[in-house]
Design a protein around this motif. Structure first.
Motif, PDB file in Angstrom:
ATOM      1  N   HIS A  55      31.496  70.556 120.115  1.00  0.00           N
ATOM      2  CA  HIS A  55      31.416  70.579 121.630  1.00  0.00           C
ATOM      3  C   HIS A  55      30.073  70.567 122.363  1.00  0.00           C
ATOM      4  O   HIS A  55      30.010  69.975 123.507  1.00  0.00           O
ATOM      5  N   ALA A  56      29.153  70.750 121.511  1.00  0.00           N
ATOM      6  CA  ALA A  56      27.824  70.797 121.838  1.00  0.00           C
ATOM      7  C   ALA A  56      27.314  69.391 122.032  1.00  0.00           C
ATOM      8  O   ALA A  56      26.546  68.977 122.910  1.00  0.00           O
ATOM      9  N   GLY A  57      27.968  68.219 121.133  1.00  0.00           N
ATOM     10  CA  GLY A  57      27.893  66.881 121.160  1.00  0.00           C
ATOM     11  C   GLY A  57      26.658  66.378 121.212  1.00  0.00           C
ATOM     12  O   GLY A  57      26.055  65.457 121.844  1.00  0.00           O
ATOM     13  N   GLN A  58      25.546  66.581 120.160  1.00  0.00           N
ATOM     14  CA  GLN A  58      24.567  65.956 119.713  1.00  0.00           C
ATOM     15  C   GLN A  58      24.541  65.257 118.507  1.00  0.00           C
ATOM     16  O   GLN A  58      24.721  65.725 117.439  1.00  0.00           O
ATOM     17  N   CYS A  59      23.840  64.165 118.503  1.00  0.00           N
ATOM     18  CA  CYS A  59      23.825  63.115 117.452  1.00  0.00           C
ATOM     19  C   CYS A  59      22.816  63.691 116.159  1.00  0.00           C
ATOM     20  O   CYS A  59      22.847  63.355 115.138  1.00  0.00           O
ATOM     21  N   SER A  60      22.055  64.595 116.571  1.00  0.00           N
ATOM     22  CA  SER A  60      20.918  65.334 115.799  1.00  0.00           C
ATOM     23  C   SER A  60      21.441  66.050 114.833  1.00  0.00           C
ATOM     24  O   SER A  60      21.047  66.272 113.738  1.00  0.00           O
ATOM     25  N   SER A  61      22.990  66.277 114.964  1.00  0.00           N
ATOM     26  CA  SER A  61      23.556  67.547 113.922  1.00  0.00           C
ATOM     27  C   SER A  61      24.382  66.704 113.089  1.00  0.00           C
ATOM     28  O   SER A  61      24.744  67.164 112.185  1.00  0.00           O
ATOM     29  N   VAL A  62      24.507  65.109 112.908  1.00  0.00           N
ATOM     30  CA  VAL A  62      25.253  64.356 112.249  1.00  0.00           C
ATOM     31  C   VAL A  62      25.004  64.730 110.812  1.00  0.00           C
ATOM     32  O   VAL A  62      25.524  64.831 109.917  1.00  0.00           O
ATOM     33  N   PRO A  63      23.547  64.784 110.433  1.00  0.00           N
ATOM     34  CA  PRO A  63      23.113  64.973 108.896  1.00  0.00           C
ATOM     35  C   PRO A  63      23.654  66.484 108.426  1.00  0.00           C
ATOM     36  O   PRO A  63      24.276  66.622 107.043  1.00  0.00           O
ATOM     37  N   VAL A  64      23.539  67.398 109.189  1.00  0.00           N
ATOM     38  CA  VAL A  64      24.257  68.810 108.836  1.00  0.00           C
ATOM     39  C   VAL A  64      25.660  68.766 108.610  1.00  0.00           C
ATOM     40  O   VAL A  64      26.286  69.178 107.602  1.00  0.00           O
ATOM     41  N   LEU A  65      26.464  67.936 109.572  1.00  0.00           N
ATOM     42  CA  LEU A  65      27.749  67.875 109.418  1.00  0.00           C
ATOM     43  C   LEU A  65      28.314  66.926 108.260  1.00  0.00           C
ATOM     44  O   LEU A  65      29.392  67.162 107.627  1.00  0.00           O
ATOM     45  N   LEU A  66      27.484  66.049 107.949  1.00  0.00           N
ATOM     46  CA  LEU A  66      27.795  65.210 106.871  1.00  0.00           C
ATOM     47  C   LEU A  66      27.661  65.863 105.498  1.00  0.00           C
ATOM     48  O   LEU A  66      28.496  65.804 104.584  1.00  0.00           O
ATOM     49  N   HIS A  67      26.610  66.846 105.405  1.00  0.00           N
ATOM     50  CA  HIS A  67      26.618  67.771 104.373  1.00  0.00           C
ATOM     51  C   HIS A  67      27.781  68.668 104.240  1.00  0.00           C
ATOM     52  O   HIS A  67      28.249  69.176 103.081  1.00  0.00           O
ATOM     53  N   ALA A  68      28.133  69.095 105.453  1.00  0.00           N
ATOM     54  CA  ALA A  68      29.419  70.134 105.564  1.00  0.00           C
ATOM     55  C   ALA A  68      30.844  69.668 105.298  1.00  0.00           C
ATOM     56  O   ALA A  68      31.646  70.383 104.817  1.00  0.00           O
ATOM     57  N   ILE A  69      30.983  68.214 105.220  1.00  0.00           N
ATOM     58  CA  ILE A  69      32.081  67.621 105.166  1.00  0.00           C
ATOM     59  C   ILE A  69      32.536  67.987 103.525  1.00  0.00           C
ATOM     60  O   ILE A  69      33.585  67.615 103.077  1.00  0.00           O
ATOM     61  N   ASN A  70      31.660  67.949 102.523  1.00  0.00           N
ATOM     62  CA  ASN A  70      31.993  68.341 101.253  1.00  0.00           C
ATOM     63  C   ASN A  70      31.798  69.901 100.803  1.00  0.00           C
ATOM     64  O   ASN A  70      31.604  70.349  99.772  1.00  0.00           O
ATOM     65  N   ASP A  71      32.080  70.679 101.707  1.00  0.00           N
ATOM     66  CA  ASP A  71      32.417  72.271 101.706  1.00  0.00           C
ATOM     67  C   ASP A  71      33.269  72.663 100.738  1.00  0.00           C
ATOM     68  O   ASP A  71      34.340  71.884 100.528  1.00  0.00           O
ATOM     69  N   SER A  72      33.220  73.667 100.167  1.00  0.00           N
ATOM     70  CA  SER A  72      34.266  74.058  99.021  1.00  0.00           C
ATOM     71  C   SER A  72      35.358  74.560  99.812  1.00  0.00           C
ATOM     72  O   SER A  72      36.392  74.567  99.226  1.00  0.00           O
TER      73      SER A  72
END
Length: 148
Positions: A55-72
């Motif tokens: 909802h915050a909608g900033q592209c600067s968060s993409v690397p953190v979110l990419l790391h989070a898609i492999n969460d356990s």
């Protein structure tokens, strides 16, 4: 002011931020706090932080979110994937998200098929027919015989 103290306590690993704290960070678009929560929170905090970053909608968060898609935890991964899809900052990103989703579906289907295939399987090796039991019985019989 109280939410800043909450963030400080979270960084000191004293307490986890509540749903209201994360909602406030989302409303104020405090992306750094949300990213920190996504990296270092418990599974519920990580899930809420990923949804808030959507909802915050900033592209600067993409690397953190990419790391989070492999969460356990799968719920955290799904929330991160949804956030990445909502941000949609690049075509390669959408392709990688689609691949990740298809891999999950394939893994779930394979797991269910394997469980279904093994559900009615009869095992032919019984406990009393194992080699160790047979060798034990042979030694026992040899010990019963008198020695000459």
């Amino acid at each position: 002011m109280l939410h800043n103290i909450t963030y400080l306590l979270f960084k000191l690993k004293v307490r986890q931020p509540s749903e209201n704290d994360i909602a406030l960070w989302m409303d104020t678009k405090d992306v750094l706090k949300l990213e920190y929560a996504l990296k270092h929170g418990n599974y519920n905090t990580r899930k809420l932080a990923a949804e808030a970053l959507e909802h915050a909608g900033q592209c600067s968060s993409v690397p953190v979110l990419l790391h989070a898609i492999n969460d356990s935890v799968q719920n955290v991964s799904i929330a991160a994937l949804n956030a990445l899809e909502a941000l949609g900052c690049g075509d390669n990103l959408v392709i990688s998200i689609t691949k990740k989703r298809f891999n999950w579906v394939k893994e779930l289907r394979d797991k269910e098929a394997k469980q279904e295939a093994n559900k009615d399987k009869k095992y032919t090796i019984y406990r009393w027919e194992r080699a160790s039991k047979k060798s034990f019985d042979r030694v026992k019989e040899q010990l019963k015989r008198p020695m000459h």
